[in-house]
Scaffold this motif. Structure first.
Motif, PDB file in Angstrom:
ATOM      1  N   GLU A  41       0.766  -1.247  -0.194  1.00 32.05           N
ATOM      2  CA  GLU A  41      -0.064  -0.106  -0.011  1.00 32.05           C
ATOM      3  C   GLU A  41       0.822   1.369   0.040  1.00 32.05           C
ATOM      4  OE1 GLU A  41      -3.003   2.214   3.057  1.00 32.05           O
ATOM      5  OE2 GLU A  41      -3.362   0.106   2.740  1.00 32.05           O
ATOM      6  N   TRP A  42       1.872   1.354   0.761  1.00 33.56           N
ATOM      7  CA  TRP A  42       2.803   2.343   0.841  1.00 33.56           C
ATOM      8  C   TRP A  42       3.790   2.541  -0.187  1.00 33.56           C
ATOM      9  CZ3 TRP A  42       1.900   6.519   3.235  1.00 33.56           C
ATOM     10  CH2 TRP A  42       1.015   6.678   4.314  1.00 33.56           C
ATOM     11  N   ARG A  43       4.117   1.532  -1.029  1.00 33.74           N
ATOM     12  CA  ARG A  43       4.842   1.664  -1.965  1.00 33.74           C
ATOM     13  C   ARG A  43       4.060   2.288  -3.195  1.00 33.74           C
ATOM     14  NH1 ARG A  43       6.361  -3.513  -2.804  1.00 33.74           N
ATOM     15  NH2 ARG A  43       8.447  -3.080  -1.781  1.00 33.74           N
ATOM     16  N   ASN A  44       2.781   2.121  -3.502  1.00 37.00           N
ATOM     17  CA  ASN A  44       1.840   2.908  -4.220  1.00 37.00           C
ATOM     18  C   ASN A  44       1.911   4.394  -3.680  1.00 37.00           C
ATOM     19  OD1 ASN A  44       1.070   0.644  -5.521  1.00 37.00           O
ATOM     20  ND2 ASN A  44      -0.604   0.402  -4.156  1.00 37.00           N
ATOM     21  N   VAL A  45       1.896   4.835  -2.580  1.00 38.07           N
ATOM     22  CA  VAL A  45       2.148   6.066  -2.032  1.00 38.07           C
ATOM     23  C   VAL A  45       3.337   6.780  -2.691  1.00 38.07           C
ATOM     24  CG1 VAL A  45       2.257   7.710  -0.126  1.00 38.07           C
ATOM     25  CG2 VAL A  45       0.210   5.862  -0.410  1.00 38.07           C
ATOM     26  N   ALA A  46       4.496   5.966  -2.421  1.00 36.58           N
ATOM     27  CA  ALA A  46       5.803   6.472  -2.610  1.00 36.58           C
ATOM     28  C   ALA A  46       5.895   6.541  -3.986  1.00 36.58           C
ATOM     29  CB  ALA A  46       6.883   5.239  -2.160  1.00 36.58           C
ATOM     30  N   ASN A  47       5.346   5.586  -4.868  1.00 35.31           N
ATOM     31  CA  ASN A  47       5.588   5.865  -6.448  1.00 35.31           C
ATOM     32  C   ASN A  47       4.766   7.318  -7.009  1.00 35.31           C
ATOM     33  OD1 ASN A  47       6.572   3.430  -6.625  1.00 35.31           O
ATOM     34  ND2 ASN A  47       4.675   2.313  -7.146  1.00 35.31           N
ATOM     35  N   ASP A  48       3.988   7.916  -5.983  1.00 35.76           N
ATOM     36  CA  ASP A  48       3.386   9.146  -6.348  1.00 35.76           C
ATOM     37  C   ASP A  48       4.134  10.245  -5.685  1.00 35.76           C
ATOM     38  OD1 ASP A  48       1.534   8.008  -7.883  1.00 35.76           O
ATOM     39  OD2 ASP A  48       0.160   7.883  -6.358  1.00 35.76           O
ATOM     40  N   THR A  49       5.394   9.787  -5.185  1.00 34.57           N
ATOM     41  CA  THR A  49       6.045  11.025  -4.440  1.00 34.57           C
ATOM     42  C   THR A  49       7.511  11.214  -5.144  1.00 34.57           C
ATOM     43  OG1 THR A  49       4.892  10.288  -2.312  1.00 34.57           O
ATOM     44  CG2 THR A  49       7.011  11.679  -2.164  1.00 34.57           C
ATOM     45  N   ARG A  50       7.888  12.264  -5.116  1.00 28.42           N
ATOM     46  CA  ARG A  50       9.275  12.638  -5.489  1.00 28.42           C
ATOM     47  C   ARG A  50      10.138  12.206  -4.383  1.00 28.42           C
ATOM     48  NH1 ARG A  50      10.013  18.051  -8.380  1.00 28.42           N
ATOM     49  NH2 ARG A  50       8.804  18.775  -6.511  1.00 28.42           N
ATOM     50  N   LEU A  51      10.491  11.013  -4.336  1.00 29.58           N
ATOM     51  CA  LEU A  51      11.492  10.793  -3.173  1.00 29.58           C
ATOM     52  C   LEU A  51      12.606  11.256  -3.375  1.00 29.58           C
ATOM     53  CD1 LEU A  51      10.331   6.689  -3.234  1.00 29.58           C
ATOM     54  CD2 LEU A  51       9.465   8.731  -1.696  1.00 29.58           C
ATOM     55  N   SER A  52      13.202  11.635  -4.476  1.00 29.07           N
ATOM     56  CA  SER A  52      14.596  12.397  -4.415  1.00 29.07           C
ATOM     57  C   SER A  52      14.452  13.714  -3.702  1.00 29.07           C
ATOM     58  CB  SER A  52      14.623  12.824  -6.102  1.00 29.07           C
ATOM     59  OG  SER A  52      13.936  13.533  -6.742  1.00 29.07           O
ATOM     60  N   HIS A  53      13.357  14.258  -3.308  1.00 27.33           N
ATOM     61  CA  HIS A  53      13.214  15.636  -2.352  1.00 27.33           C
ATOM     62  C   HIS A  53      13.303  15.268  -1.019  1.00 27.33           C
ATOM     63  CE1 HIS A  53      12.516  16.796  -6.623  1.00 27.33           C
ATOM     64  NE2 HIS A  53      12.465  18.055  -6.056  1.00 27.33           N
ATOM     65  N   LEU A  54      13.302  14.039  -0.571  1.00 27.02           N
ATOM     66  CA  LEU A  54      13.281  13.470   0.927  1.00 27.02           C
ATOM     67  C   LEU A  54      14.458  14.128   1.504  1.00 27.02           C
ATOM     68  CD1 LEU A  54      11.708  10.090   1.023  1.00 27.02           C
ATOM     69  CD2 LEU A  54      10.778  12.098   1.883  1.00 27.02           C
ATOM     70  N   ASP A  55      15.482  13.986   0.947  1.00 26.06           N
ATOM     71  CA  ASP A  55      16.799  14.369   1.800  1.00 26.06           C
ATOM     72  C   ASP A  55      16.667  16.078   2.144  1.00 26.06           C
ATOM     73  OD1 ASP A  55      19.355  13.881   3.090  1.00 26.06           O
ATOM     74  OD2 ASP A  55      19.950  15.052   1.430  1.00 26.06           O
ATOM     75  N   ASP A  56      16.216  16.696   0.832  1.00 23.03           N
ATOM     76  CA  ASP A  56      16.218  18.116   1.035  1.00 23.03           C
ATOM     77  C   ASP A  56      15.167  18.718   1.983  1.00 23.03           C
ATOM     78  OD1 ASP A  56      18.104  18.503  -1.074  1.00 23.03           O
ATOM     79  OD2 ASP A  56      16.561  18.676  -2.499  1.00 23.03           O
ATOM     80  N   LEU A  57      13.907  17.850   1.977  1.00 17.78           N
ATOM     81  CA  LEU A  57      12.998  17.972   3.111  1.00 17.78           C
ATOM     82  C   LEU A  57      13.482  17.972   4.402  1.00 17.78           C
ATOM     83  CD1 LEU A  57      10.044  18.925   3.734  1.00 17.78           C
ATOM     84  CD2 LEU A  57       9.385  16.669   3.276  1.00 17.78           C
ATOM     85  N   ALA A  58      14.139  16.834   4.782  1.00 16.08           N
ATOM     86  CA  ALA A  58      14.822  16.697   6.014  1.00 16.08           C
ATOM     87  C   ALA A  58      15.775  17.645   6.389  1.00 16.08           C
ATOM     88  CB  ALA A  58      15.299  15.052   5.996  1.00 16.08           C
ATOM     89  N   THR A  59      16.772  18.141   5.486  1.00 15.45           N
ATOM     90  CA  THR A  59      17.450  19.076   5.803  1.00 15.45           C
ATOM     91  C   THR A  59      16.762  20.495   6.328  1.00 15.45           C
ATOM     92  OG1 THR A  59      19.041  17.967   4.641  1.00 15.45           O
ATOM     93  CG2 THR A  59      19.466  20.478   5.089  1.00 15.45           C
TER      94      THR A  59
END
Length: 67
Positions: free
Chosen positions: A43-61
Motif C-alpha cells: 500500500e505504501w509503495r503505491n504512495v511512494a510511487n506518487d512522491t518525488r522521493l529524490s526530495h526527501l533529503d532536502d525536506l529533512a534538511t
C-alpha cells in the motif's frame, strides 16, 4: 522544560510528504493499522510511487535546520 517553536515554509507537496511519512510510521511501527507486513508495504509503495522521493533529503534538511 523549555519549548522551542520552529517555523518552516513548506510547499503543498512537502506537506503531503510529511503527513505520509508520519502516517506510515504510525501504521508500521505503532501498529495502528491491522494489515500484514506485506500488505502495508505494498500500500505504501503505491504512495511512494506518487512522491518525488529524490526530495526527501532536502525536506529533512529543511526541517532539521529550521529556526
Amino acid at each position: 522544560m523549555v519549548t522551542t517553536n520552529h517555523h518552516i515554509v513548506i510547499t503543498d507537496e512537502e506537506q503531503h510528504m510529511i503527513v505520509n511519512a508520519l502516517t506510515f510510521f504510525d501504521e508500521a511501527f505503532l501498529g495502528n493499522r491491522l494489515l500484514s507486513g506485506s500488505e502495508l508495504i505494498e500500500e505504501w509503495r503505491n504512495v511512494a510511487n506518487d512522491t518525488r522521493l529524490s526530495h526527501l533529503d532536502d525536506l529533512a534538511t529543511k526541517i532539521a535546520t529550521s529556526n
